[in-house]
Scaffold this motif. Structure first.
Motif, PDB file in Angstrom:
ATOM      1  N   ALA A  12       0.826  -1.202   0.000  1.00 29.96           N
ATOM      2  CA  ALA A  12       0.000   0.000   0.000  1.00 29.96           C
ATOM      3  C   ALA A  12       0.860   1.251   0.000  1.00 29.96           C
ATOM      4  O   ALA A  12       1.918   1.309   0.604  1.00 29.96           O
ATOM      5  CB  ALA A  12      -0.927  -0.005   1.211  1.00 29.96           C
ATOM      6  N   GLY A  13       0.392   2.316  -0.640  1.00 29.05           N
ATOM      7  CA  GLY A  13       1.105   3.581  -0.679  1.00 29.05           C
ATOM      8  C   GLY A  13       0.431   4.502  -1.669  1.00 29.05           C
ATOM      9  O   GLY A  13      -0.235   4.043  -2.591  1.00 29.05           O
ATOM     10  N   ARG A  14       0.573   5.800  -1.427  1.00 26.31           N
ATOM     11  CA  ARG A  14      -0.061   6.769  -2.310  1.00 26.31           C
ATOM     12  C   ARG A  14       0.955   7.790  -2.794  1.00 26.31           C
ATOM     13  O   ARG A  14       1.807   8.234  -2.025  1.00 26.31           O
ATOM     14  CB  ARG A  14      -1.180   7.532  -1.576  1.00 26.31           C
ATOM     15  CG  ARG A  14      -2.299   6.692  -1.030  1.00 26.31           C
ATOM     16  CD  ARG A  14      -3.221   7.595  -0.205  1.00 26.31           C
ATOM     17  NE  ARG A  14      -4.222   6.850   0.522  1.00 26.31           N
ATOM     18  CZ  ARG A  14      -5.425   6.554   0.052  1.00 26.31           C
ATOM     19  NH1 ARG A  14      -5.758   6.938  -1.155  1.00 26.31           N
ATOM     20  NH2 ARG A  14      -6.292   5.882   0.771  1.00 26.31           N
ATOM     21  N   ILE A  15       0.846   8.154  -4.028  1.00 24.00           N
ATOM     22  CA  ILE A  15       1.551   9.330  -4.521  1.00 24.00           C
ATOM     23  C   ILE A  15       0.591  10.501  -4.366  1.00 24.00           C
ATOM     24  O   ILE A  15      -0.596  10.397  -4.704  1.00 24.00           O
ATOM     25  CB  ILE A  15       1.942   9.172  -5.996  1.00 24.00           C
ATOM     26  CG1 ILE A  15       2.897   7.990  -6.172  1.00 24.00           C
ATOM     27  CG2 ILE A  15       2.599  10.450  -6.522  1.00 24.00           C
ATOM     28  CD1 ILE A  15       3.280   7.727  -7.616  1.00 24.00           C
ATOM     29  N   ARG A  16       1.107  11.580  -3.853  1.00 23.86           N
ATOM     30  CA  ARG A  16       0.243  12.751  -3.655  1.00 23.86           C
ATOM     31  C   ARG A  16      -0.429  13.152  -4.964  1.00 23.86           C
ATOM     32  O   ARG A  16       0.199  13.187  -6.013  1.00 23.86           O
ATOM     33  CB  ARG A  16       1.047  13.946  -3.133  1.00 23.86           C
ATOM     34  CG  ARG A  16       1.487  13.850  -1.692  1.00 23.86           C
ATOM     35  CD  ARG A  16       1.947  15.202  -1.193  1.00 23.86           C
ATOM     36  NE  ARG A  16       2.858  15.860  -2.134  1.00 23.86           N
ATOM     37  CZ  ARG A  16       3.064  17.183  -2.158  1.00 23.86           C
ATOM     38  NH1 ARG A  16       2.400  17.965  -1.325  1.00 23.86           N
ATOM     39  NH2 ARG A  16       3.918  17.699  -3.018  1.00 23.86           N
ATOM     40  N   GLN A  17      -1.720  13.460  -4.859  1.00 25.24           N
ATOM     41  CA  GLN A  17      -2.465  13.884  -6.043  1.00 25.24           C
ATOM     42  C   GLN A  17      -1.835  15.113  -6.669  1.00 25.24           C
ATOM     43  O   GLN A  17      -1.796  15.254  -7.896  1.00 25.24           O
ATOM     44  CB  GLN A  17      -3.921  14.165  -5.668  1.00 25.24           C
ATOM     45  CG  GLN A  17      -4.795  14.624  -6.833  1.00 25.24           C
ATOM     46  CD  GLN A  17      -4.935  13.550  -7.891  1.00 25.24           C
ATOM     47  OE1 GLN A  17      -5.116  12.388  -7.547  1.00 25.24           O
ATOM     48  NE2 GLN A  17      -4.843  13.923  -9.163  1.00 25.24           N
ATOM     49  N   ALA A  18      -1.287  15.996  -5.833  1.00 24.02           N
ATOM     50  CA  ALA A  18      -0.662  17.215  -6.357  1.00 24.02           C
ATOM     51  C   ALA A  18       0.533  16.889  -7.229  1.00 24.02           C
ATOM     52  O   ALA A  18       0.795  17.552  -8.244  1.00 24.02           O
ATOM     53  CB  ALA A  18      -0.235  18.122  -5.190  1.00 24.02           C
ATOM     54  N   ASP A  19       1.280  15.829  -6.866  1.00 23.38           N
ATOM     55  CA  ASP A  19       2.436  15.443  -7.671  1.00 23.38           C
ATOM     56  C   ASP A  19       2.003  14.829  -8.996  1.00 23.38           C
ATOM     57  O   ASP A  19       2.635  15.053 -10.037  1.00 23.38           O
ATOM     58  CB  ASP A  19       3.307  14.449  -6.896  1.00 23.38           C
ATOM     59  CG  ASP A  19       4.075  15.111  -5.773  1.00 23.38           C
ATOM     60  OD1 ASP A  19       4.158  16.347  -5.764  1.00 23.38           O
ATOM     61  OD2 ASP A  19       4.584  14.394  -4.894  1.00 23.38           O
TER      62      ASP A  19
END
Length: 629
Positions: A12-19
């Motif tokens: 699990a992990g997320r890349i920031r939507q802003a990036d």
């Protein structure tokens, strides 16, 4: 909120939507796609090229930089720059975003489920791991080129006219004379033994330990069109080395020798700009050509020039009906060179561009030519090119004694199949005139022989009992049409519900279409139950052609091309095969109509046609799926 990137074994992990949004805003999708496809202005702010995901002869791959999207009207793929990298390179979403972010000059930030920033926790896919290994190995080889024991490699380069700057430009390196120096270096960098082996950089010894594949060799990194190292080529430097003169990376998930061209990363922009490519033999020939001011040179890596290389080059040449470029093969003038020219001529039929051959003087390759006669000689070699077809024809004629009737006859017989294979009818007529004069043949007779040879390719003799189709329908499609008619006549209860929905327009063979129309006039296969045993007779009575009536009686008793009992899946597959070429032609016509509409001037018409095209492409994909079930 960020976008989850849990794919292909990642945790699990997320890349920031802003990036992610920053990547989409800062990346020019045309720059990303141009690493694999030559794009040209298509009007209305759009660009067009030959699709990298399927082979095509007319460009249908559209890119809209202002919106950051692409779409192929041929195969239906589409998306943004992230999607393109995922499809083209087999990357996960996270890997594609990371690569594009690095291209834009920043590093993405990950966050956990609570929104707190965290380090990346995804495991790179195998492709990315192998690229990382190759990148580390490239640095290792390059660093060792300056070591004292690499003097033999430096002397090899300088002896062929390549200095330090040239070695750095082409990324040359040196593999030290050690059993496991590279392996130890890679293990110290954290790479696993399995991945090192998968990259083709090491192999198991009898002891079970890994040993380096490249030892005491001059090394060239082999890169893909984006500049990523996917493999290596090593040149033997010592007579004590029992291995081959040139040793390349074995087949790996990254490195497929039939799809690789050395120098394509450096040449691709020049190829796209000039519409020209020169095929040379080896690494040093590519180096010599580029340094001599011919930056369109590329070379195969340990294999003959083949169809996959052609497919790769066509995308950069923009090799389509609208644009024609030049492919120049360089060969020695000996028998081996002639065999290579004949093989190249066979591949020539897959190009729309014009193909030429440049024969190196005195048996010298481009590297030797530059060494002995300078840069201008390499330029002159390319400028001296002649049409490949003319070269092959002239060489064939020279094998025969034209002073004797027998020699002239044999020469004529030898050139007929070559003339018949020419892709251009205009060139064919010109060559027929020239060859007829050269061998003393009657032009009309030679033209007739060429025409017969051309039409005879792949032809099968007709059989009165099977009444094969008389014009050129794909044999597979023709057989599917025949089989569908047999099912409608022999098993109408099974075929009827599907057969009757497909009208006669998809039956491209005259007799088959007549029978399909007769079945419709007899009420359709679905109504055959009321006719009972008289069903075939009613179809015969509905035929307005005696030959078609006789063929109905033949189809009623002809065995089906299936060993088991047919079912509805078999019927649907046949009908999908029949419909697919017709719908494919409709799609192609829609694409041509769409190209003629400028979305800036008539957006309503453009969107209407686009909607029809999308629906037709969806139908075509469904038919393809059914036909392959």
């Amino acid at each position: 909120m960020g976008i989850r990137t849990v794919r292909r074994g990642e945790v699990a992990g997320r890349i920031r939507q802003a990036d992610i949004q920053r990547v989409r805003e800062q990346i020019d999708i045309a720059d990303v796609i141009s690493e694999r496809v030559t794009l040209r202005n298509a009007g209305g702010g759009n660009q067009m090229g030959l699709c990298p995901f399927h082979d095509e002869r007319s460009p249908s791959f559209n890119v809209t930089p202002a919106r950051g999207v692409y779409h192929c009207f041929g195969c239906g793929v589409g998306g943004d720059a992230i999607t393109f990298l995922m499809e083209a390179d087999g990357l996960s979403f996270a890997e594609a975003v990371e690569r594009l972010a690095a291209k834009a000059g920043f590093q993405v930030t990950y966050e956990d489920d609570a929104g707190r920033r965290s380090s990346p926790r995804h495991k790179p896919g195998q492709r990315q791991r192998l690229l990382d290994i190759n990148s580390t190995a490239t640095e290792f080889f390059q660093q060792h080129l300056t070591a004292p024991d690499a003097s033999i490699a430096r002397e090899f380069l300088t002896g062929r006219g390549f200095g330090k700057d040239a070695a750095e430009h082409f990324g040359c390196g040196f593999a030290p004379d050690s059993w496991d120096a590279l392996t130890k270096h890679l293990r110290a960098k954290g790479f696993s033994a399995d991945d090192i082996t998968a990259a083709g950089l090491a192999k198991p010894a009898r002891t079970g330990n890994l040993i380096d594949r490249f030892r005491q060799r001059l090394i060239w990194p082999i890169r893909d069109t984006s500049g990523a190292t996917i493999g290596f080529g090593g040149r033997k430097l010592s007579d004590d080395d029992p291995g081959p003169k040139y040793l390349n990376t074995p087949e790996t998930p990254l490195y497929k020798k039939s799809q690789v061209l050395y120098g394509i990363d450096l040449a691709r922009k020049h190829i796209a700009h000039s519409g020209r490519v020169a095929i040379v033999e080896g690494y040093t020939d590519v180096m010599a050509a580029h340094l001599a001011g011919v930056p369109v040179a590329v070379a195969t890596c340990g294999t003959a020039f083949g169809s996959e290389h052609i497919r790769l080059l066509r995308r950069f040449l923009f090799d389509s009906d609208s644009y024609t470029g030049e492919i120049i093969f360089t060969f020695d003038g000996d028998e081996a060179g002639m065999r290579a020219a004949r093989k190249a001529f066979q591949g020539d039929q897959q190009f729309i561009a014009n193909t030429f051959v440049a024969i190196t003087p005195d048996g010298m390759d481009p590297c030797e030519l530059r060494q002995n006669k300078g840069d201008q000689a390499v330029h002159d070699l390319i400028a001296s090119r002649e049409a490949l077809a003319k070269f092959v024809l002239d060489n064939e004629i020279q094998k025969h004694d034209l002073d004797t009737p027998e020699g002239r006859t044999h020469a004529q017989q030898a050139v007929v199949p070559i003339l018949g294979a020419l892709k251009s009818g205009v060139y064919q007529n010109d060559y027929v005139k020239t060859i007829a004069a050269a061998v003393g043949a009657d032009e009309a007779d030679l033209k007739r022989a060429v025409r017969n040879a051309r039409h005879g390719q792949g032809a099968r003799p007709e059989s009165s009992t099977t009444r094969r189709p008389t014009h050129q329908t794909d044999p597979v499609i023709a057989q599917a049409q025949r089989e569908a008619l047999k099912l409608a006549l022999q098993n109408p209860a099974l075929a009827g519900p599907y057969f009757d929905e497909v009208d006669s327009t998809v039956y491209t063979e005259g007799q088959y279409r007549v029978i399909r129309e007769a079945i419709a006039r007899a009420g359709g296969a679905g109504s055959a139950a009321t006719a009972g045993a008289n069903w075939a007779s009613e179809v015969v009575a509905a035929c307005d052609d005696m030959a078609a009536s006789a063929l109905v009686n033949e189809l009623v008793v002809e065995p089906l091309f299936i060993d088991s009992a047919p079912d509805h899946h078999y019927v649907q597959r046949l009908l999908a095969q029949i419909q697919r070429p017709v719908v494919a032609r409709d799609v192609e016509e829609m694409k041509q109509r769409l190209k003629r509409v400028n979305p800036s001037n008539d957006q309503e018409e453009y969107m209407r046609l686009f909607g029809e095209l999308v629906a037709a492409e969806k139908q075509l994909r469904a038919l393809r799926d059914k036909a392959s079930d």
